[in-house]
Motif scaffolding. Sequence first.
Motif, PDB file in Angstrom:
ATOM      1  N   ARG A  28       0.831  -1.213   0.000  1.00  0.00           N
ATOM      2  CA  ARG A  28       0.000   0.000   0.000  1.00  0.00           C
ATOM      3  C   ARG A  28       0.860   1.256   0.000  1.00  0.00           C
ATOM      4  O   ARG A  28       0.538   2.246  -0.661  1.00  0.00           O
ATOM      5  N   ALA A  29       1.972   1.224   0.748  1.00  0.00           N
ATOM      6  CA  ALA A  29       2.845   2.395   0.804  1.00  0.00           C
ATOM      7  C   ALA A  29       3.443   2.701  -0.568  1.00  0.00           C
ATOM      8  O   ALA A  29       3.471   3.861  -1.009  1.00  0.00           O
ATOM      9  N   VAL A  30       3.910   1.659  -1.254  1.00  0.00           N
ATOM     10  CA  VAL A  30       4.482   1.863  -2.588  1.00  0.00           C
ATOM     11  C   VAL A  30       3.396   2.275  -3.576  1.00  0.00           C
ATOM     12  O   VAL A  30       3.626   3.115  -4.461  1.00  0.00           O
ATOM     13  N   ALA A  31       2.190   1.705  -3.431  1.00  0.00           N
ATOM     14  CA  ALA A  31       1.086   2.063  -4.317  1.00  0.00           C
ATOM     15  C   ALA A  31       0.727   3.537  -4.172  1.00  0.00           C
ATOM     16  O   ALA A  31       0.427   4.219  -5.163  1.00  0.00           O
ATOM     17  N   ILE A  32       0.773   4.055  -2.950  1.00  0.00           N
ATOM     18  CA  ILE A  32       0.494   5.472  -2.718  1.00  0.00           C
ATOM     19  C   ILE A  32       1.544   6.345  -3.403  1.00  0.00           C
ATOM     20  O   ILE A  32       1.221   7.359  -4.032  1.00  0.00           O
ATOM     21  N   CYS A  33       2.804   5.927  -3.309  1.00  0.00           N
ATOM     22  CA  CYS A  33       3.872   6.672  -3.987  1.00  0.00           C
ATOM     23  C   CYS A  33       3.660   6.659  -5.499  1.00  0.00           C
ATOM     24  O   CYS A  33       3.861   7.685  -6.174  1.00  0.00           O
ATOM     25  N   SER A  34       3.240   5.514  -6.038  1.00  0.00           N
ATOM     26  CA  SER A  34       3.000   5.437  -7.480  1.00  0.00           C
ATOM     27  C   SER A  34       1.810   6.300  -7.878  1.00  0.00           C
ATOM     28  O   SER A  34       1.803   6.896  -8.955  1.00  0.00           O
ATOM     29  N   ASN A  35       0.797   6.394  -7.019  1.00  0.00           N
ATOM     30  CA  ASN A  35      -0.352   7.269  -7.287  1.00  0.00           C
ATOM     31  C   ASN A  35       0.096   8.724  -7.418  1.00  0.00           C
ATOM     32  O   ASN A  35      -0.319   9.426  -8.348  1.00  0.00           O
ATOM     33  N   PHE A  36       0.936   9.165  -6.486  1.00  0.00           N
ATOM     34  CA  PHE A  36       1.436  10.537  -6.550  1.00  0.00           C
ATOM     35  C   PHE A  36       2.237  10.766  -7.836  1.00  0.00           C
ATOM     36  O   PHE A  36       2.106  11.808  -8.491  1.00  0.00           O
ATOM     37  N   ALA A  37       3.075   9.782  -8.177  1.00  0.00           N
ATOM     38  CA  ALA A  37       3.892   9.921  -9.380  1.00  0.00           C
ATOM     39  C   ALA A  37       3.023   9.962 -10.637  1.00  0.00           C
ATOM     40  O   ALA A  37       3.248  10.790 -11.539  1.00  0.00           O
ATOM     41  N   PHE A  38       2.017   9.106 -10.718  1.00  0.00           N
ATOM     42  CA  PHE A  38       1.133   9.101 -11.883  1.00  0.00           C
ATOM     43  C   PHE A  38       0.266  10.356 -11.964  1.00  0.00           C
ATOM     44  O   PHE A  38      -0.052  10.826 -13.060  1.00  0.00           O
ATOM     45  N   ILE A  39      -0.122  10.893 -10.817  1.00  0.00           N
ATOM     46  CA  ILE A  39      -0.884  12.147 -10.822  1.00  0.00           C
ATOM     47  C   ILE A  39      -0.033  13.271 -11.415  1.00  0.00           C
ATOM     48  O   ILE A  39      -0.493  14.062 -12.245  1.00  0.00           O
ATOM     49  N   SER A  40       1.231  13.323 -10.978  1.00  0.00           N
ATOM     50  CA  SER A  40       2.145  14.347 -11.515  1.00  0.00           C
ATOM     51  C   SER A  40       2.382  14.134 -13.008  1.00  0.00           C
ATOM     52  O   SER A  40       2.369  15.095 -13.799  1.00  0.00           O
ATOM     53  N   TYR A  41       2.576  12.871 -13.392  1.00  0.00           N
ATOM     54  CA  TYR A  41       2.813  12.555 -14.801  1.00  0.00           C
ATOM     55  C   TYR A  41       1.579  12.854 -15.654  1.00  0.00           C
ATOM     56  O   TYR A  41       1.673  13.472 -16.727  1.00  0.00           O
ATOM     57  N   GLY A  42       0.410  12.440 -15.190  1.00  0.00           N
ATOM     58  CA  GLY A  42      -0.824  12.682 -15.942  1.00  0.00           C
ATOM     59  C   GLY A  42      -1.116  14.155 -16.110  1.00  0.00           C
ATOM     60  O   GLY A  42      -1.540  14.598 -17.190  1.00  0.00           O
ATOM     61  N   PRO A  59      -6.842   8.179  -2.532  1.00  0.00           N
ATOM     62  CA  PRO A  59      -7.527   8.111  -1.223  1.00  0.00           C
ATOM     63  C   PRO A  59      -7.920   6.692  -0.834  1.00  0.00           C
ATOM     64  O   PRO A  59      -7.930   6.349   0.349  1.00  0.00           O
ATOM     65  N   LEU A  60      -8.231   5.855  -1.839  1.00  0.00           N
ATOM     66  CA  LEU A  60      -8.572   4.468  -1.539  1.00  0.00           C
ATOM     67  C   LEU A  60      -7.395   3.744  -0.906  1.00  0.00           C
ATOM     68  O   LEU A  60      -7.540   3.045   0.112  1.00  0.00           O
ATOM     69  N   ASN A  61      -6.211   3.913  -1.488  1.00  0.00           N
ATOM     70  CA  ASN A  61      -5.019   3.269  -0.941  1.00  0.00           C
ATOM     71  C   ASN A  61      -4.661   3.824   0.433  1.00  0.00           C
ATOM     72  O   ASN A  61      -4.204   3.089   1.311  1.00  0.00           O
ATOM     73  N   ILE A  62      -4.866   5.119   0.637  1.00  0.00           N
ATOM     74  CA  ILE A  62      -4.577   5.727   1.936  1.00  0.00           C
ATOM     75  C   ILE A  62      -5.501   5.158   3.009  1.00  0.00           C
ATOM     76  O   ILE A  62      -5.071   4.800   4.111  1.00  0.00           O
ATOM     77  N   VAL A  63      -6.798   5.055   2.683  1.00  0.00           N
ATOM     78  CA  VAL A  63      -7.772   4.508   3.647  1.00  0.00           C
ATOM     79  C   VAL A  63      -7.423   3.060   3.999  1.00  0.00           C
ATOM     80  O   VAL A  63      -7.431   2.670   5.173  1.00  0.00           O
TER      81      VAL A  63
END
Length: 207
Positions: A28-42, A59-63
Amino acid sequence: MTLIEAIGYLASALVLLTFCMSTMLSLRAVAICSNFAFISYGFGAGLYPVLVLHVVLLPLNIVLLVRMMILLRKAKLAAATDLSPLWMQPFMWPKHFKAGETIFRKGQHADLLYMVASGEVGLPEIDQRLSAGDLFGEIGLFSLERRRTQTAVAATNVDLLCISDAALKKLCERNPGLSLYFLRLTATRMTQNASRLPPIGAGAHSD
């Protein structure tokens, strides 16, 4: 290579890394980091479907991460103090037995772990009664033979909560820290049960 392209490669590498994680917490921690990276990339590359997808996933991964951390904290606290199993309730389903009904017999195949929600359960072989909040059936579930070591009977009308061996195994595999809880619980229960058994030879009669 531009900064946006580098962020895209980083995001992809983080997704690949999630497949190498051994626990759900790290995944989950790595998935959250990838979410941030993809948001920046997108956002930077104008890839709005990618942006929207990871804005939803973040937010799903954070919850899920927070819930898992709370679960582990409760389990570790229980393992270190009173062995309270109440943290397991969200993973269990209800079953009802009327007074006098047999829940399981000694020697039967063990496939469920039980917790008393209300009422009382009797263990006649060791003359013990379990009440609300007590967990039982774990020794047979974790034994090599997978057989019940005691008979359990509904001493009163009783409401139980149950979890299958497969669900429990999955829970422990995803959260290795929970294994410590069940190890201590099983060792404590076996010690308690042994202390209630009559000494060898006690009550024996000659023919």
